[in-house]
Design a protein around this motif. Structure first.
Motif, PDB file in Angstrom:
ATOM      1  N   GLU A   1       0.824  -1.203   0.000  1.00 48.83           N
ATOM      2  CA  GLU A   1       0.000   0.000   0.000  1.00 48.83           C
ATOM      3  C   GLU A   1       0.863   1.259   0.000  1.00 48.83           C
ATOM      4  O   GLU A   1       0.515   2.250  -0.619  1.00 48.83           O
ATOM      5  N   ASP A   2       1.988   1.200   0.689  1.00 50.53           N
ATOM      6  CA  ASP A   2       2.899   2.348   0.713  1.00 50.53           C
ATOM      7  C   ASP A   2       3.410   2.685  -0.684  1.00 50.53           C
ATOM      8  O   ASP A   2       3.631   3.850  -1.000  1.00 50.53           O
TER       9      ASP A   2
ATOM     10  N   ARG B   1      11.798  -1.619   5.321  1.00 47.39           N
ATOM     11  CA  ARG B   1      10.345  -1.776   5.324  1.00 47.39           C
ATOM     12  C   ARG B   1       9.942  -3.177   4.867  1.00 47.39           C
ATOM     13  O   ARG B   1       9.018  -3.790   5.424  1.00 47.39           O
ATOM     14  N   ALA B   2      10.623  -3.678   3.853  1.00 48.31           N
ATOM     15  CA  ALA B   2      10.292  -5.004   3.336  1.00 48.31           C
ATOM     16  C   ALA B   2      10.630  -6.097   4.352  1.00 48.31           C
ATOM     17  O   ALA B   2       9.866  -7.048   4.523  1.00 48.31           O
ATOM     18  N   VAL B   3      11.745  -5.949   5.026  1.00 49.89           N
ATOM     19  CA  VAL B   3      12.111  -6.928   6.053  1.00 49.89           C
ATOM     20  C   VAL B   3      11.067  -6.929   7.169  1.00 49.89           C
ATOM     21  O   VAL B   3      10.643  -7.989   7.644  1.00 49.89           O
ATOM     22  N   ASP B   4      10.632  -5.749   7.570  1.00 50.20           N
ATOM     23  CA  ASP B   4       9.588  -5.661   8.600  1.00 50.20           C
ATOM     24  C   ASP B   4       8.310  -6.369   8.154  1.00 50.20           C
ATOM     25  O   ASP B   4       7.589  -6.935   8.979  1.00 50.20           O
TER      26      ASP B   4
ATOM     27  N   LEU C   1      12.591   0.506  -8.041  1.00 50.33           N
ATOM     28  CA  LEU C   1      13.558  -0.054  -7.104  1.00 50.33           C
ATOM     29  C   LEU C   1      12.846  -0.765  -5.957  1.00 50.33           C
ATOM     30  O   LEU C   1      13.212  -1.892  -5.588  1.00 50.33           O
ATOM     31  N   ALA C   2      11.821  -0.138  -5.404  1.00 54.90           N
ATOM     32  CA  ALA C   2      11.118  -0.714  -4.248  1.00 54.90           C
ATOM     33  C   ALA C   2      10.464  -2.048  -4.590  1.00 54.90           C
ATOM     34  O   ALA C   2      10.621  -3.033  -3.862  1.00 54.90           O
TER      35      ALA C   2
END
Length: 131
Positions: free
Chosen positions: A3-4, A92-95, A16-17
């Motif tokens: 969503e981010d 953020r992805a690891v979280d 990239l994200a």
């Protein structure tokens, strides 16, 4: 996390994200560690289904790596910005994936995520980013 990315205004940051960071963490976890766990529970068909996804991931990875390498090499400013985006989206992805890995892999979740991070960091360094 996904969503981010819907409100990211810079298309290159989004590239990239999603294509480098998120795919770079999720695909190895899903199609190696999670798949291995699934086979212990007779989910062998998932391995067969996943082969096409892994081939696509390999193709996409080589392309996105080449794009990032060119962009990072163009200027110190590019390299710094891409590195900052990488570090931010990786965290953020690891979280986001760590709780899922813990649920699926029990005690193996943390080491599996650490391996995925290490692979992603190696790719990032190879394209010229600072991790």
């Amino acid at each position: 996390l996904v969503e981010d990315t819907l409100v990211v205004s810079d298309w290159f940051e989004l590239l990239l994200a999603q294509d480098f960071v998120m795919d770079g963490l999720v695909y190895p976890l899903w199609f190696t560690d999670f798949d291995e766990r699934g086979r212990t529970h007779d989910a062998t068909a998932m391995t067969l289904l996943g082969e096409a996804f892994l081939e696509g991931f390999a193709d996409t990875s080589s392309w996105i790596d080449a794009v990032l390498k060119i962009a990072a090499a163009q200027s110190d400013g590019n390299r710094a910005l891409l590195s900052r985006w990488f570090v931010d989206w990786r965290a953020r992805a690891v979280d986001a994936v760590a709780p899922l890995a813990d649920e699926v892999l029990d005690a193996g979740g943390e080491p599996a995520v650490a391996r995925a991070i290490e692979r992603l960091n190696r790719r990032a360094v190879a394209v010229g980013l600072t991790v």
